[in-house]
Design a protein around this motif. Structure first.
Motif, PDB file in Angstrom:
ATOM      1  N   TRP A 281      26.703  86.841   4.519  1.00  3.52           N
ATOM      2  CA  TRP A 281      28.138  86.637   4.304  1.00  3.52           C
ATOM      3  C   TRP A 281      28.634  87.482   3.132  1.00  3.52           C
ATOM      4  N   TYR A 282      27.717  87.925   2.288  1.00  9.12           N
ATOM      5  CA  TYR A 282      28.089  88.777   1.142  1.00  9.12           C
ATOM      6  C   TYR A 282      28.907  89.977   1.603  1.00  9.12           C
ATOM      7  N   LEU A 283      28.680  90.430   2.841  1.00 11.21           N
ATOM      8  CA  LEU A 283      29.366  91.621   3.338  1.00 11.21           C
ATOM      9  C   LEU A 283      30.756  91.329   3.883  1.00 11.21           C
ATOM     10  N   GLY A 284      31.135  90.041   3.936  1.00  8.45           N
ATOM     11  CA  GLY A 284      32.468  89.695   4.404  1.00  8.45           C
ATOM     12  C   GLY A 284      32.501  89.067   5.780  1.00  8.45           C
TER      13      GLY A 284
ATOM     14  N   HIS B  28      28.086  99.998   2.725  1.00  3.94           N
ATOM     15  CA  HIS B  28      26.892 100.731   2.296  1.00  3.94           C
ATOM     16  C   HIS B  28      25.680  99.895   2.677  1.00  3.94           C
ATOM     17  N   TRP B  29      24.594 100.555   3.071  1.00  2.09           N
ATOM     18  CA  TRP B  29      23.440  99.798   3.532  1.00  2.09           C
ATOM     19  C   TRP B  29      22.812  98.963   2.429  1.00  2.09           C
ATOM     20  N   SER B  30      23.070  99.307   1.181  1.00  2.00           N
ATOM     21  CA  SER B  30      22.527  98.521   0.069  1.00  2.00           C
ATOM     22  C   SER B  30      23.094  97.114   0.011  1.00  2.00           C
ATOM     23  N   ASN B  31      24.264  96.892   0.637  1.00  4.46           N
ATOM     24  CA  ASN B  31      24.886  95.571   0.563  1.00  4.46           C
ATOM     25  C   ASN B  31      24.022  94.492   1.209  1.00  4.46           C
ATOM     26  N   TYR B  32      23.235  94.859   2.205  1.00  7.16           N
ATOM     27  CA  TYR B  32      22.359  93.866   2.842  1.00  7.16           C
ATOM     28  C   TYR B  32      21.269  93.426   1.872  1.00  7.16           C
ATOM     29  N   ALA B  33      20.757  94.369   1.081  1.00  5.86           N
ATOM     30  CA  ALA B  33      19.777  94.012   0.061  1.00  5.86           C
ATOM     31  C   ALA B  33      20.429  93.216  -1.070  1.00  5.86           C
ATOM     32  N   ARG B  34      21.640  93.628  -1.455  1.00  8.07           N
ATOM     33  CA  ARG B  34      22.352  92.893  -2.497  1.00  8.07           C
ATOM     34  C   ARG B  34      22.585  91.438  -2.083  1.00  8.07           C
ATOM     35  N   GLY B  35      23.065  91.257  -0.858  1.00  8.82           N
ATOM     36  CA  GLY B  35      23.320  89.902  -0.390  1.00  8.82           C
ATOM     37  C   GLY B  35      22.076  89.042  -0.449  1.00  8.82           C
TER      38      GLY B  35
END
Length: 471
Positions: A190-193, A116-123
């Motif tokens: 790296w939060y995205l794996g 999900h594109w939100s993962n970049y903001a979360r990271g």
């Protein structure tokens, strides 16, 4: 920073922002598309002194309009309907303090989040929380407007990470330097794996008008090199989405694991077991600044001692420490590809080739000789693509078809796959007066037969990097 060309986009985005989030002060940031000339898939290499040569696009960028919020919630939206709005709390995950647990240990101990594109903001937000702790308490409401095609290899995802990282720090009065933000944004992703390097983020943050950014990855130092832009243009043509999840992520992480962990471990063993190899390796590295051609020939011969391939199961037997590192950093890869042969020697030869090509390009740009310089640069770009296709194996049939089309034009000086691969965009260096004709050719012979009347095309010259915009 603000230009007349940005004003219509800013006016539209500001209206949408206030419709969604209400009246009040609005802040704005701009991050350029990252255009990487040379030095692909080397920013996560440690055993060689690798470098890359990107620049920031003057014409294509991502804008973020934002406002700090007191409730600790990050709300994101885009002017593109394909990217649905989202919201998450800074307390959504229990983020360890940087003194208690490393970021690497934290992110790789978790399951990879669903795409999900939100993962970049979360990271970006969670990394800031990990580093600064309770100092990061205010959230954000933001709106993105981008002319960087998604999944194109021009780093729209890294631009979002950088912008969110900058905005969350500004919202909480946590200062940062551009290069520091770039390095931290690379880790945040790296939060995205994935476990990539800082090429994209340094290119975005350190870019300057009329310059290429020569990034030395060993110490992540940068040097700005003049890049002529009056008679030539850099075009990127999107082929197909370079997916960041599933099989594509496994392929990317396989190459990252081989480069970060496996090759260094094998070389360490070989150099310890064969003293002559250790002496020759150090001697060749020492020659790189004095006689690059000879040094690369010697290093290529020494890399011939590497195995052509090996499995992770074999690695666990011959180098258990390296296997444990792979298991920590790339758990899905170890779980799903333990018996899959991982190519080693060919990946190392690509790394070495990019070292030589970037060094040659920087030497050309330091002492430019008009069209001859750009022609030689184009030849290096062609050579880089051959290496990415044959040694790194990250090209696709669609990419090859597009490159075949653009190379028919005598005004094209060089073309190659740009970005992580497995799709994305083709970078083309062409003469400025042929740029529109080349776009028309690609639309007719590549996009139209595939049912796309326009296609995603960027024409770029070197511009400035991450900057605040006055609204």
């Amino acid at each position: 920073m603000q230009t007349p060309e940005l004003q219509p986009r800013l006016d539209k985005a500001l209206t949408l922002f206030r419709e969604r989030y209400g009246p009040g002060e609005v802040l704005a940031l701009r991050a350029p598309a990252r255009i990487n000339i040379l030095g692909e898939h080397v920013d996560y290499v440690s055993y060689l002194p690798t470098s890359s040569l990107p620049f920031g696009s003057r014409e294509h960028d991502m804008l973020m309009l934002f406002r700090p919020t007191e409730d600790g919630v990050v709300r994101g939206a885009s002017t593109e309907e394909a990217f649905a709005p989202f919201a998450f709390s800074l307390d959504e995950e229990t983020i360890p303090d940087s003194k208690q647990q490393s970021w690497e240990s934290y992110v790789f101990s978790r399951a990879v989040p669903a795409a999900h594109w939100s993962n970049y903001a979360r990271g970006a937000a969670f990394f800031a929380r990990w580093k600064h702790g309770a100092e990061i308490r205010r959230g954000l409401s933001f709106l993105i407007d981008s002319t960087i095609p998604a999944e194109s290899g021009a780093s729209s995802s890294s631009a979002l990470v950088v912008l969110t990282g900058a905005a969350i720090r500004r919202a909480n009065n946590a200062g940062y330097r551009p290069e520091e933000l770039a390095r931290e944004s690379a880790q945040a992703e790296w939060y995205l794996g994935t476990r990539g390097g800082a090429l994209d983020h340094l290119g975005i943050c350190a870019a300057k008008a009329g310059k290429a950014v020569h990034i030395s990855h060993a110490d992540q130092s940068i040097e700005l090199v003049a890049l002529p832009d009056t008679r030539h243009r850099w075009l990127t043509f999107f082929t197909h989405a370079a997916a960041k999840g599933g099989e594509a992520m496994l392929e990317y992480n396989e190459r990252a694991a081989v480069s970060r962990i496996i090759i260094p471990a094998i070389l360490e063993d070989l150099r310890r077991e064969m003293s002559w190899l250790d002496d020759d390796w150090n001697d060749a590295l020492g020659k790189m600044k004095r006689d690059l051609s000879t040094a690369c020939d010697e290093l290529e011969s020494l890399l011939g001692e590497l195995p052509e391939s090996l499995t992770l199961t074999e690695l666990s037997q011959i180098h258990p420490k390296a296997f444990r590192e792979c298991k920590t950093a790339f758990p899905t890869l170890v779980r799903e590809r333990s018996e899959h042969p991982l190519k080693v020697q060919s990946r190392a030869l690509h790394h070495l080739g990019e070292v030589a090509r970037v060094t040659a390009a920087v030497d050309l740009l330091r002492e430019p000789k008009g069209d001859a310089t750009m022609k030689a640069l184009g030849q290096l770009i062609d050579s880089s693509h051959e290496s990415l296709r044959d040694l790194y194996e990250v090209s696709t049939p669609e990419v090859e078809a597009l490159i075949e089309i653009v190379r028919r034009s005598p005004q094209v000086l060089g073309a190659r796959l740009m970005g992580g691969g497995f799709g994305g965009s083709v970078l083309v260096l062409a003469k400025a007066d042929n740029a529109q004709g080349l776009v028309d050719l690609v639309r007719k012979e590549f996009y139209a037969p595939r049912g796309a009347s326009i296609g995603k095309v960027m024409i770029s010259t070197p511009g400035d990097g991450l900057a605040k915009i006055d609204l």
